[in-house]
Each structure stands twice: as structure tokens, then as C-alpha cells.
Motif scaffolding. Structure first.
Motif, PDB file in Angstrom:
ATOM      1  N   ASP A  37       0.664  -1.404  -0.252  1.00  0.00           N
ATOM      2  CA  ASP A  37       0.154  -0.253  -0.055  1.00  0.00           C
ATOM      3  C   ASP A  37       1.395   0.688   0.016  1.00  0.00           C
ATOM      4  O   ASP A  37       1.119   1.289   0.768  1.00  0.00           O
ATOM      5  CB  ASP A  37      -0.617  -0.365   1.201  1.00  0.00           C
ATOM      6  CG  ASP A  37      -1.476   0.893   1.406  1.00  0.00           C
ATOM      7  OD1 ASP A  37      -1.929   2.016   0.370  1.00  0.00           O
ATOM      8  OD2 ASP A  37      -1.503   1.337   2.796  1.00  0.00           O
ATOM      9  N   LEU A  38       0.753   2.329  -0.881  1.00  0.00           N
ATOM     10  CA  LEU A  38       1.392   2.779  -0.967  1.00  0.00           C
ATOM     11  C   LEU A  38       1.384   4.480  -0.572  1.00  0.00           C
ATOM     12  O   LEU A  38       0.164   4.857  -1.139  1.00  0.00           O
ATOM     13  CB  LEU A  38       1.481   3.087  -3.149  1.00  0.00           C
ATOM     14  CG  LEU A  38       3.121   4.273  -2.029  1.00  0.00           C
ATOM     15  CD1 LEU A  38       4.550   3.382  -2.492  1.00  0.00           C
ATOM     16  CD2 LEU A  38       3.708   4.045  -4.858  1.00  0.00           C
ATOM     17  N   ASP A  39       1.121   4.279   0.904  1.00  0.00           N
ATOM     18  CA  ASP A  39       0.587   6.085   1.258  1.00  0.00           C
ATOM     19  C   ASP A  39       1.450   6.578   1.661  1.00  0.00           C
ATOM     20  O   ASP A  39       2.307   7.385   2.695  1.00  0.00           O
ATOM     21  CB  ASP A  39       0.108   4.901   2.525  1.00  0.00           C
ATOM     22  CG  ASP A  39      -1.151   5.871   3.968  1.00  0.00           C
ATOM     23  OD1 ASP A  39      -1.198   6.904   3.469  1.00  0.00           O
ATOM     24  OD2 ASP A  39      -1.004   5.866   5.210  1.00  0.00           O
ATOM     25  N   LEU A  40       1.988   7.551   0.262  1.00  0.00           N
ATOM     26  CA  LEU A  40       2.459   8.590   0.517  1.00  0.00           C
ATOM     27  C   LEU A  40       1.380   9.903  -0.025  1.00  0.00           C
ATOM     28  O   LEU A  40       0.802   9.877  -0.295  1.00  0.00           O
ATOM     29  CB  LEU A  40       3.767   8.601  -1.080  1.00  0.00           C
ATOM     30  CG  LEU A  40       4.053   7.260  -1.220  1.00  0.00           C
ATOM     31  CD1 LEU A  40       5.108   6.958  -2.021  1.00  0.00           C
ATOM     32  CD2 LEU A  40       5.414   6.681   0.439  1.00  0.00           C
ATOM     33  N   GLU A  41       2.081  10.429   0.953  1.00  0.00           N
ATOM     34  CA  GLU A  41       1.094  12.074   1.787  1.00  0.00           C
ATOM     35  C   GLU A  41       1.899  13.320   1.144  1.00  0.00           C
ATOM     36  O   GLU A  41       3.289  13.384   1.349  1.00  0.00           O
ATOM     37  CB  GLU A  41       0.606  11.710   3.060  1.00  0.00           C
ATOM     38  CG  GLU A  41      -0.522  10.093   2.648  1.00  0.00           C
ATOM     39  CD  GLU A  41      -1.432  10.465   3.734  1.00  0.00           C
ATOM     40  OE1 GLU A  41      -2.130  11.458   4.528  1.00  0.00           O
ATOM     41  OE2 GLU A  41      -1.654   9.681   4.527  1.00  0.00           O
ATOM     42  N   GLU A  42       1.635  14.400   1.046  1.00  0.00           N
ATOM     43  CA  GLU A  42       2.003  15.983   1.313  1.00  0.00           C
ATOM     44  C   GLU A  42       3.095  15.889   0.236  1.00  0.00           C
ATOM     45  O   GLU A  42       3.702  16.665  -0.019  1.00  0.00           O
ATOM     46  CB  GLU A  42       2.362  15.669   1.984  1.00  0.00           C
ATOM     47  CG  GLU A  42       1.463  16.453   3.863  1.00  0.00           C
ATOM     48  CD  GLU A  42       0.642  17.498   3.549  1.00  0.00           C
ATOM     49  OE1 GLU A  42       1.114  18.228   2.975  1.00  0.00           O
ATOM     50  OE2 GLU A  42      -0.740  17.008   4.238  1.00  0.00           O
ATOM     51  N   LEU A  43       2.394  15.256  -0.936  1.00  0.00           N
ATOM     52  CA  LEU A  43       3.196  15.190  -2.393  1.00  0.00           C
ATOM     53  C   LEU A  43       3.653  16.395  -3.102  1.00  0.00           C
ATOM     54  O   LEU A  43       2.490  16.787  -2.779  1.00  0.00           O
ATOM     55  CB  LEU A  43       3.020  13.984  -3.217  1.00  0.00           C
ATOM     56  CG  LEU A  43       2.694  12.947  -2.918  1.00  0.00           C
ATOM     57  CD1 LEU A  43       1.786  11.714  -4.298  1.00  0.00           C
ATOM     58  CD2 LEU A  43       4.305  12.661  -2.517  1.00  0.00           C
ATOM     59  N   LEU A  44       4.421  16.950  -3.632  1.00  0.00           N
ATOM     60  CA  LEU A  44       4.514  18.173  -4.278  1.00  0.00           C
ATOM     61  C   LEU A  44       4.192  18.218  -5.576  1.00  0.00           C
ATOM     62  O   LEU A  44       4.249  17.279  -5.968  1.00  0.00           O
ATOM     63  CB  LEU A  44       5.868  19.109  -4.374  1.00  0.00           C
ATOM     64  CG  LEU A  44       6.815  18.544  -3.019  1.00  0.00           C
ATOM     65  CD1 LEU A  44       8.718  18.455  -3.505  1.00  0.00           C
ATOM     66  CD2 LEU A  44       7.064  19.041  -1.984  1.00  0.00           C
ATOM     67  N   ALA A  45       2.882  19.789  -5.453  1.00  0.00           N
ATOM     68  CA  ALA A  45       2.434  19.833  -7.173  1.00  0.00           C
ATOM     69  C   ALA A  45       3.885  19.443  -8.228  1.00  0.00           C
ATOM     70  O   ALA A  45       3.610  18.832  -8.952  1.00  0.00           O
ATOM     71  CB  ALA A  45       1.598  21.363  -7.255  1.00  0.00           C
ATOM     72  N   SER A  46       4.692  19.882  -8.415  1.00  0.00           N
ATOM     73  CA  SER A  46       5.448  19.563  -9.105  1.00  0.00           C
ATOM     74  C   SER A  46       6.177  17.880  -8.878  1.00  0.00           C
ATOM     75  O   SER A  46       6.761  18.013 -10.583  1.00  0.00           O
ATOM     76  CB  SER A  46       6.945  20.693  -8.794  1.00  0.00           C
ATOM     77  OG  SER A  46       7.201  20.182  -7.546  1.00  0.00           O
ATOM     78  N   ASP A  47       5.415  17.238  -8.643  1.00  0.00           N
ATOM     79  CA  ASP A  47       6.030  16.130  -8.762  1.00  0.00           C
ATOM     80  C   ASP A  47       4.845  14.951 -10.046  1.00  0.00           C
ATOM     81  O   ASP A  47       5.066  13.451  -9.485  1.00  0.00           O
ATOM     82  CB  ASP A  47       6.274  15.188  -7.325  1.00  0.00           C
ATOM     83  CG  ASP A  47       7.470  16.161  -6.742  1.00  0.00           C
ATOM     84  OD1 ASP A  47       8.566  15.580  -7.471  1.00  0.00           O
ATOM     85  OD2 ASP A  47       8.028  15.477  -5.600  1.00  0.00           O
ATOM     86  N   ARG A  48       3.845  15.551 -10.003  1.00  0.00           N
ATOM     87  CA  ARG A  48       3.103  14.715 -10.397  1.00  0.00           C
ATOM     88  C   ARG A  48       2.940  13.772 -11.157  1.00  0.00           C
ATOM     89  O   ARG A  48       2.908  12.505 -11.456  1.00  0.00           O
ATOM     90  CB  ARG A  48       2.285  15.898 -10.541  1.00  0.00           C
ATOM     91  CG  ARG A  48       0.273  15.702 -11.676  1.00  0.00           C
ATOM     92  CD  ARG A  48      -0.436  16.328 -12.553  1.00  0.00           C
ATOM     93  NE  ARG A  48      -1.647  15.315 -12.260  1.00  0.00           N
ATOM     94  CZ  ARG A  48      -2.414  16.098 -13.435  1.00  0.00           C
ATOM     95  NH1 ARG A  48      -2.503  17.439 -13.074  1.00  0.00           N
ATOM     96  NH2 ARG A  48      -3.354  15.570 -13.425  1.00  0.00           N
ATOM     97  N   ASN A  49       3.634  14.359 -12.147  1.00  0.00           N
ATOM     98  CA  ASN A  49       4.020  13.795 -13.566  1.00  0.00           C
ATOM     99  C   ASN A  49       5.150  12.659 -13.181  1.00  0.00           C
ATOM    100  O   ASN A  49       4.972  11.682 -13.487  1.00  0.00           O
ATOM    101  CB  ASN A  49       4.878  14.391 -14.471  1.00  0.00           C
ATOM    102  CG  ASN A  49       3.992  15.170 -15.945  1.00  0.00           C
ATOM    103  OD1 ASN A  49       2.165  15.234 -15.485  1.00  0.00           O
ATOM    104  ND2 ASN A  49       4.238  16.758 -15.994  1.00  0.00           N
ATOM    105  N   ASN A  50       5.717  12.661 -12.026  1.00  0.00           N
ATOM    106  CA  ASN A  50       7.701  11.672 -11.729  1.00  0.00           C
ATOM    107  C   ASN A  50       6.217  10.766 -10.924  1.00  0.00           C
ATOM    108  O   ASN A  50       6.573   9.549 -11.224  1.00  0.00           O
ATOM    109  CB  ASN A  50       8.476  12.422 -11.023  1.00  0.00           C
ATOM    110  CG  ASN A  50       9.143  13.255 -12.150  1.00  0.00           C
ATOM    111  OD1 ASN A  50       9.460  12.773 -13.087  1.00  0.00           O
ATOM    112  ND2 ASN A  50      10.301  13.957 -11.246  1.00  0.00           N
TER     113      ASN A  50
END
Length: 184
Positions: free
Chosen positions: A151-164
Motif C-alpha cells: 500500500d503506497l501511502d505517500l502524503e503531502e506530495l509536491l505539486a511539481s512531482d505529479r508527472n514523476n
């Protein structure tokens, strides 16, 4: 169509809906009698029940795991460190969780968390050359421990990381699926 015919058609449709819903929701195992004896064909569970297994209250979580009707559990056993590297978050109940899950046929999909720190994920996402070793490490752990996936529970991602992030999860899913593992 007359008013009475419309009422009859509506009533028949309602009865059929209830009938077929009942068949779907209340179906049971099917038994077949063969020349060599009776065989039972098990149906999949009517409902999948997923649960997180928090590391801050492991004793209560373990008690729930032993009694609740859970089909999949995601314990918080792995996290990304400040450099984006996977580390093991030691659990005092891990061995017992593995045993209980096996006995109760509960799928284990450990959560990979980032402690609400998008920078940790960012460091992994921009280092595409690390993705293969990251996925290989997870696949190896899953095979050793008997996990069904992660379960990939990664939160508070940076908007600039969307494509990656999209590219990374697509890559990870393809590697997992080649090894019959789930990514949620």
C-alpha cells in the motif's frame, strides 16, 4: 402504456431486482456431487475489508486483527527516510501479525509511508535510476515475507512531482504485476 400496465411493469422490475440482488449478495458455496464424491466450490468473499494496522497502537490493532472480518491488512512497516530510501519501521508485533494473517487468510500489503513529508518522496521520484533497485527490494521483501503487495501511502506530495509520481507508480505497478503483487 396504460397506468395499470406501467404499475405492473414497475412491480415486476422491482421483484426481479430484489431476486437477482438476493442471489448475488446471499449466494453460498456450491456443492457438486461427482462420481468420486462431493466437491465444494468456494465463492470469493462477498465483501473485501481493508484495514490499516497503525504503529502507534499495535496491541489494540493486533486484537482487532484476531477478531475482525478483514480480508487485507496494511501494517505501517516501511517508510521513506529523508533521502528517499526505504527503511524498515521496526514492529514489536510483526511476527504475530504474520502468523495471525496466515491462519485467517488475510492478505498482507504493508504500507510504505513518508511521514507527511513530500520532500522524501521528491528525492525518490527525481532519482529515476533508483527505481529499479527500489522495486527489486520491495519484491524481494514480499517474496521473503509472503506479502501480497504494498500500500503506497505517500502524503503531502509536491505539486511539481505529479508527472514523476504517475510515471513512478506506473513503473512500480508493472514490476509488481510481473511478480503477481498488488500495488494499492
Amino acid at each position: 402504456m396504460s397506468q395499470s400496465n406501467l404499475k405492473i411493469a414497475s412491480f415486476v422490475a422491482l421483484i426481479l431486482l430484489v431476486f437477482f440482488s438476493g442471489i448475488y449478495f446471499f449466494r453460498s458455496n456450491i456443492s457438486l456431487i461427482t462420481s468420486t464424491g462431493e466437491k465444494t466450490i468456494s465463492k470469493p468473499p462477498l465483501m473485501e475489508v481493508y484495514a490499516w494496522y497503525p504503529d502507534y497502537d499495535e496491541q489494540n490493532a493486533l486484537a482487532s486483527l484476531k477478531t475482525a472480518k478483514i480480508t487485507q491488512v496494511s501494517p505501517f512497516w516501511y517508510m521513506l527516510d529523508e533521502s528517499g530510501k526505504l527503511i524498515i519501521d521496526e514492529s514489536e508485533t510483526k511476527d504475530e501479525v504474520l502468523t495471525v494473517a496466515k491462519e485467517r487468510k488475510i492478505a498482507i500489503l504493508p504500507s510504505i509511508v513518508n511521514e507527511f513529508d513530500g520532500e522524501r518522496v521528491h528525492k525518490l521520484l527525481i532519482a529515476k535510476y533508483k527505481w529499479a533497485s527500489f522495486s527489486e527490494q520491495l519484491i524481494s521483501l514480499a517474496q521473503q515475507e509472503g506479502y501480497k503487495g504494498y500500500d503506497l501511502d505517500l502524503e503531502e506530495l509536491l505539486a511539481s512531482d505529479r508527472n514523476n509520481y504517475v510515471e513512478f507508480t506506473s513503473y512500480l505497478a508493472s514490476q509488481f504485476h510481473k511478480n503477481n503483487l498488488i500495488l494499492s
